[in-house]
Design a protein around this motif. Structure first.
Motif, PDB file in Angstrom:
ATOM      1  N   LYS A 160       0.836  -1.203   0.000  1.00  0.00           N
ATOM      2  CA  LYS A 160       0.000   0.000   0.000  1.00  0.00           C
ATOM      3  C   LYS A 160       0.871   1.254   0.000  1.00  0.00           C
ATOM      4  O   LYS A 160       0.616   2.203  -0.765  1.00  0.00           O
ATOM      5  N   LEU A 161       1.909   1.277   0.820  1.00  0.00           N
ATOM      6  CA  LEU A 161       2.804   2.427   0.860  1.00  0.00           C
ATOM      7  C   LEU A 161       3.558   2.573  -0.462  1.00  0.00           C
ATOM      8  O   LEU A 161       3.703   3.694  -0.980  1.00  0.00           O
ATOM      9  N   ASN A 193      -7.896  -4.963 -11.473  1.00  0.00           N
ATOM     10  CA  ASN A 193      -8.251  -4.304 -12.735  1.00  0.00           C
ATOM     11  C   ASN A 193      -7.056  -4.217 -13.683  1.00  0.00           C
ATOM     12  O   ASN A 193      -6.734  -3.166 -14.225  1.00  0.00           O
ATOM     13  N   GLY A 194      -6.391  -5.377 -13.861  1.00  0.00           N
ATOM     14  CA  GLY A 194      -5.366  -5.473 -14.895  1.00  0.00           C
ATOM     15  C   GLY A 194      -3.952  -5.186 -14.456  1.00  0.00           C
ATOM     16  O   GLY A 194      -3.137  -4.737 -15.271  1.00  0.00           O
ATOM     17  N   ARG A 195      -3.601  -5.495 -13.184  1.00  0.00           N
ATOM     18  CA  ARG A 195      -2.256  -5.179 -12.694  1.00  0.00           C
ATOM     19  C   ARG A 195      -1.446  -6.414 -12.315  1.00  0.00           C
ATOM     20  O   ARG A 195      -0.369  -6.297 -11.719  1.00  0.00           O
ATOM     21  N   ALA A 196      -1.909  -7.598 -12.673  1.00  0.00           N
ATOM     22  CA  ALA A 196      -1.222  -8.820 -12.269  1.00  0.00           C
ATOM     23  C   ALA A 196      -0.117  -9.199 -13.246  1.00  0.00           C
ATOM     24  O   ALA A 196      -0.229  -8.989 -14.454  1.00  0.00           O
ATOM     25  N   ALA A 248      -3.508 -10.347  -3.763  1.00  0.00           N
ATOM     26  CA  ALA A 248      -4.937 -10.051  -3.895  1.00  0.00           C
ATOM     27  C   ALA A 248      -5.430  -9.192  -2.743  1.00  0.00           C
ATOM     28  O   ALA A 248      -6.268  -8.294  -2.929  1.00  0.00           O
ATOM     29  N   ALA A 249      -4.907  -9.460  -1.536  1.00  0.00           N
ATOM     30  CA  ALA A 249      -5.283  -8.618  -0.396  1.00  0.00           C
ATOM     31  C   ALA A 249      -4.834  -7.179  -0.622  1.00  0.00           C
ATOM     32  O   ALA A 249      -5.559  -6.231  -0.319  1.00  0.00           O
ATOM     33  N   ALA A 250      -3.646  -7.019  -1.191  1.00  0.00           N
ATOM     34  CA  ALA A 250      -3.126  -5.678  -1.469  1.00  0.00           C
ATOM     35  C   ALA A 250      -3.833  -5.030  -2.648  1.00  0.00           C
ATOM     36  O   ALA A 250      -3.913  -3.794  -2.719  1.00  0.00           O
ATOM     37  N   ALA A 251      -4.328  -5.830  -3.560  1.00  0.00           N
ATOM     38  CA  ALA A 251      -4.986  -5.273  -4.750  1.00  0.00           C
ATOM     39  C   ALA A 251      -6.157  -4.381  -4.387  1.00  0.00           C
ATOM     40  O   ALA A 251      -6.421  -3.368  -5.047  1.00  0.00           O
ATOM     41  N   MET A 252      -6.862  -4.730  -3.318  1.00  0.00           N
ATOM     42  CA  MET A 252      -8.048  -3.973  -2.928  1.00  0.00           C
ATOM     43  C   MET A 252      -7.701  -2.690  -2.181  1.00  0.00           C
ATOM     44  O   MET A 252      -8.583  -1.889  -1.891  1.00  0.00           O
ATOM     45  N   GLN A 253      -6.408  -2.499  -1.870  1.00  0.00           N
ATOM     46  CA  GLN A 253      -5.985  -1.293  -1.159  1.00  0.00           C
ATOM     47  C   GLN A 253      -5.039  -0.424  -1.983  1.00  0.00           C
ATOM     48  O   GLN A 253      -4.451   0.521  -1.472  1.00  0.00           O
ATOM     49  N   THR A 254      -4.876  -0.756  -3.257  1.00  0.00           N
ATOM     50  CA  THR A 254      -3.967  -0.021  -4.136  1.00  0.00           C
ATOM     51  C   THR A 254      -4.691   0.324  -5.428  1.00  0.00           C
ATOM     52  O   THR A 254      -5.757  -0.210  -5.731  1.00  0.00           O
TER      53      THR A 254
END
Length: 349
Positions: A35-36, A103-106, A65-71
């Motif tokens: 996130k940072l 949304n397309g960042r993997a 995936a956990a970080a995906a929802m916060q970035t």
């Protein structure tokens, strides 16, 4: 020039106290680090896969995936996926799921793995080390390129024209080959037209210029567009406000980590002399104040040709506040220096 962070989610004892984070605590710390990294403008964050007590992340796609929802913008990659002991169908499904959530960042960084614990854990023989990787990489690329998959194999059951879902947001999830620095890996990546990540963790980084040359030669011979190819490096390091602070905080955790692994692999002791050479301008360790670290990254870009640089923070366990500060400095101090100089340099070419 992309800049990012990698981690193996170390859970070794802290220097001085011998306290250590639980696996759950370390996983939550990683999400905070990603996130940072996103907030300070870094481009990519990678989580490595391991299956042993001293590393917490055996399922990188879940952590990402956990970080995906916060970035919102940072790319999320494995670093690496040990493809030889995994199933390419499940790997693709996990990262396609991550791609949807982000949304397309993997991205996937596929490698053989320098740690071998996963082979007996999942029932694979090290005698098949090379054959497993070749077959599973071929299948992973097949799945990436085709919704309906036909495949045959020796180490994995055939797929008789079945659909692999979900499909990603991106037209194709980027698949990077991870290499420890062998000519064979560079040539394989070039022949396949895949981006490559070199683990530059010892010796002189300039050695890898020859491997980059081999990579482009193989890609050109195979008919790939060289302008679409990318080269990444992954190196150990740490950043603090001053060089003295970086050395004081990083040396002992690094030494402990390198000696623990070295004891397993028959390496010699990691000494202060080894450390001092590695952090010099000729070495592969990126430790110091922001200006020093930026200068070494710029040299790597100009002399080797990397288009993505990832610094592994931490090596060994360190206080989380120090890790967060290093990430902040990388994004707010190091990155602007690197990007400005590379932009100026490329304008002159």
């Amino acid at each position: 020039m992309e800049l990012g962070i990698t981690t193996f989610a170390e859970t070794t004892p802290h220097v001085g106290t011998n306290d250590k984070a639980t696996h759950a605590e370390r996983l939550r710390e990683i999400v905070a680090e990603i996130k940072l990294a996103d907030e300070v403008g870094l481009d990519v964050y990678g989580v490595g896969e391991h299956h042993r007590e001293d590393y917490a992340a055996s399922a990188p796609a879940v952590v990402l995936a956990a970080a995906a929802m916060q970035t919102t913008r940072i790319k999320l990659t494995s670093a690496v996926t040990v493809l030889s002991s995994d199933d390419p169908v499940r790997v693709y499904q996990q990262f396609a799921t991550l791609d949807g959530l982000s949304n397309g960042r993997a991205e996937i960084m596929a490698g053989r793995g320098s740690f071998i614990e996963s082979f007996p854990l999942f029932g694979y023989s090290l005698d098949d080390y090379d054959a497993l990787y070749e077959e599973k990489l071929r299948l992973l690329l097949n799945i990436r390129d085709n919704e309906i998959v036909h495949s045959t194999g020796t180490h994995r059951p055939s797929i008789p024209g079945l659909g692999i879902y979900p499909r990603p947001v991106q037209s194709k999830i980027p698949i990077w080959l991870a290499s420890g620095g062998t000519p064979q890996s560079a040539i394989r990546a070039g022949e396949l037209g895949l981006p490559i990540t070199f683990a530059i963790i010892g010796g002189s980084p300039l050695y890898f210029a020859r491997l980059v040359e081999l990579y482009f030669q193989a890609a050109a011979k195979a008919g790939h567009d060289l302008n679409t190819l990318h080269i990444a490096s992954h190196s150990h390091g740490f950043i603090a406000e001053t060089e003295e602070e970086a050395i004081e905080k990083f040396y002992e955790p690094l030494r402990r980590s390198m000696n623990a692994i070295g004891a397993e692999r028959g390496w010699g002791d990691y000494t202060k002399e080894t450390f001092d050479f590695a952090r010099s301008m000729d070495g592969a360790l990126y430790v110091g104040d922001p200006k020093t670290v930026a200068e070494k990254i710029i040299i790597l870009r100009k002399e080797v040709g990397v288009t993505r640089f990832m610094i592994h923070i931490p090596v060994g366990s360190m206080p989380h506040k120090d890790v967060l500060k290093a990430i902040e400095l990388f994004g707010t101090k190091v990155a602007p220096i690197v990007r400005e100089e590379i932009e100026r340099w490329e304008a002159l070419l």
